[in-house]
Enzyme design. Structure first.
Site, PDB file in Angstrom:
ATOM      1  N   ARG A 128      41.680 -23.851   3.305  1.00  0.00           N
ATOM      2  CA  ARG A 128      42.588 -25.150   3.336  1.00  0.00           C
ATOM      3  C   ARG A 128      44.148 -24.560   3.474  1.00  0.00           C
ATOM      4  O   ARG A 128      44.952 -25.325   4.053  1.00  0.00           O
ATOM      5  CB  ARG A 128      42.316 -26.066   2.237  1.00  0.00           C
ATOM      6  CG  ARG A 128      41.321 -26.920   2.270  1.00  0.00           C
ATOM      7  CD  ARG A 128      40.988 -27.710   1.214  1.00  0.00           C
ATOM      8  NE  ARG A 128      40.956 -27.156  -0.047  1.00  0.00           N
ATOM      9  CZ  ARG A 128      39.778 -26.495  -0.585  1.00  0.00           C
ATOM     10  NH1 ARG A 128      38.543 -26.661  -0.018  1.00  0.00           N
ATOM     11  NH2 ARG A 128      39.981 -25.926  -1.760  1.00  0.00           N
ATOM     12  N   GLU A 137      36.171 -19.183 -12.522  1.00  0.00           N
ATOM     13  CA  GLU A 137      35.729 -19.695 -14.047  1.00  0.00           C
ATOM     14  C   GLU A 137      34.365 -18.876 -14.368  1.00  0.00           C
ATOM     15  O   GLU A 137      34.142 -18.556 -15.498  1.00  0.00           O
ATOM     16  CB  GLU A 137      35.453 -21.116 -14.002  1.00  0.00           C
ATOM     17  CG  GLU A 137      35.686 -21.911 -15.050  1.00  0.00           C
ATOM     18  CD  GLU A 137      35.252 -23.520 -15.032  1.00  0.00           C
ATOM     19  OE1 GLU A 137      35.575 -23.682 -13.842  1.00  0.00           O
ATOM     20  OE2 GLU A 137      35.127 -24.083 -16.136  1.00  0.00           O
TER      21      GLU A 137
HETATM   22  P1  AMP Z   1      43.421 -20.667  -8.273  1.00  0.00           P
HETATM   23  O1  AMP Z   1      42.789 -19.513  -8.006  1.00  0.00           O
HETATM   24  O2  AMP Z   1      42.654 -21.379  -9.730  1.00  0.00           O
HETATM   25  O3  AMP Z   1      44.682 -21.065  -8.051  1.00  0.00           O
HETATM   26  O4  AMP Z   1      42.621 -21.741  -7.411  1.00  0.00           O
HETATM   27  C1  AMP Z   1      43.378 -22.091  -6.229  1.00  0.00           C
HETATM   28  C2  AMP Z   1      42.411 -22.210  -5.088  1.00  0.00           C
HETATM   29  O5  AMP Z   1      41.258 -22.920  -5.495  1.00  0.00           O
HETATM   30  C3  AMP Z   1      42.989 -22.634  -3.865  1.00  0.00           C
HETATM   31  O6  AMP Z   1      42.553 -21.940  -2.531  1.00  0.00           O
HETATM   32  C4  AMP Z   1      42.739 -24.132  -3.678  1.00  0.00           C
HETATM   33  O7  AMP Z   1      42.308 -24.568  -2.515  1.00  0.00           O
HETATM   34  C5  AMP Z   1      41.635 -24.321  -4.612  1.00  0.00           C
HETATM   35  N1  AMP Z   1      41.589 -25.262  -5.621  1.00  0.00           N
HETATM   36  C6  AMP Z   1      41.520 -25.133  -6.973  1.00  0.00           C
HETATM   37  N2  AMP Z   1      41.795 -26.327  -7.666  1.00  0.00           N
HETATM   38  C7  AMP Z   1      41.598 -27.136  -6.879  1.00  0.00           C
HETATM   39  C8  AMP Z   1      41.564 -28.581  -6.953  1.00  0.00           C
HETATM   40  N3  AMP Z   1      41.688 -29.469  -8.133  1.00  0.00           N
HETATM   41  N4  AMP Z   1      41.722 -29.492  -5.699  1.00  0.00           N
HETATM   42  C9  AMP Z   1      41.557 -28.611  -4.613  1.00  0.00           C
HETATM   43  N5  AMP Z   1      41.599 -27.375  -4.374  1.00  0.00           N
HETATM   44  C10 AMP Z   1      41.503 -26.565  -5.664  1.00  0.00           C
END
Ligand code: AMP
Length: 173
Positions: free
Chosen positions: A61, A98
């Site tokens: 995305r 997670e």
């Molecule tokens: P993080 O590594 O936890 O910062 O997660 C970021 C990645 O996960 C990004 O590539 C986002 O596209 C996806 N992501 C995490 N949480 C969400 C959410 N609530 N809605 C959409 N995409 C998410």
């Protein structure tokens, strides 16, 4: 179009892709030219006086607006991808999810030492994904000049993991 109007084009999908996650769906934003243009302008606004050589974005995305930003700045676009997708020589960085871990890859010739790179993804959540991407850029000798996101889930404290970097996130939750 202001922030609160752009926000109308982000749709909340509960329990996707699994129970307990409130997924931020940007397909309504992508489907609306005016809202997408307004989002792009917000992303570009703080970049006016910053030198940028490349835009790197995270699969998948991150690619949508990553390419628009690169085109608007007149610089090249670098895909950071999931394992096994990039055909030439790559380096890999793993990051924890997670449950378990995952990897991101970049082509070794994608960034030249000293190049100034804007990193983009759609959502900043815990920051693990973006942090792994900054590592890939830096291992190739690039300098991360800004991490730009469409939105930030601020309750997950992703900013802390990216504290070394300038962050621009347009929408905050
Ligand atoms: P993080 O590594 O936890 O910062 O997660 C970021 C990645 O996960 C990004 O590539 C986002 O596209 C996806 N992501 C995490 N949480 C969400 C959410 N609530 N809605 C959409 N995409 C998410």
């Amino acid at each position: 179009m202001n922030h609160s109007h752009i926000e109308n084009f982000v749709r909340d999908i509960p329990d996707f892709p699994k129970k307990g996650v409130l997924f931020k769906d940007i397909t309504p934003l992508l489907a609306n030219a005016e809202a997408s243009q307004a989002m792009l302008e917000e992303l570009l606004a703080p970049l006016k006086n910053i030198k940028i050589d490349k835009v790197a974005a995270i699969e998948s995305r991150g690619f949508f607006f990553g390419i628009l930003i690169a085109q608007a700045l007149g610089v090249g676009f670098i895909p950071i991808r999931k394992p096994g997708k990039l055909p030439a020589e790559t380096i890999t960085e793993s990051y924890s999810l997670e449950y378990g871990s995952s990897n991101l890859e970049i082509h070794t010739d994608a960034i030249l030492p000293g190049e100034k790179v804007l990193l983009h993804d759609d959502v900043l959540a815990t920051g693990g994904t973006a942090f792994a991407a900054t590592r890939l850029i830096e291992r190739l000798g690039g300098e991360v000049v800004q991490c730009a996101f469409l939105m930030e889930l601020s309750f997950l404290n992703g900013r802390e993991k990216l504290h070394k970097y300038q962050i621009n996130s347009i929408l905050n939750y």
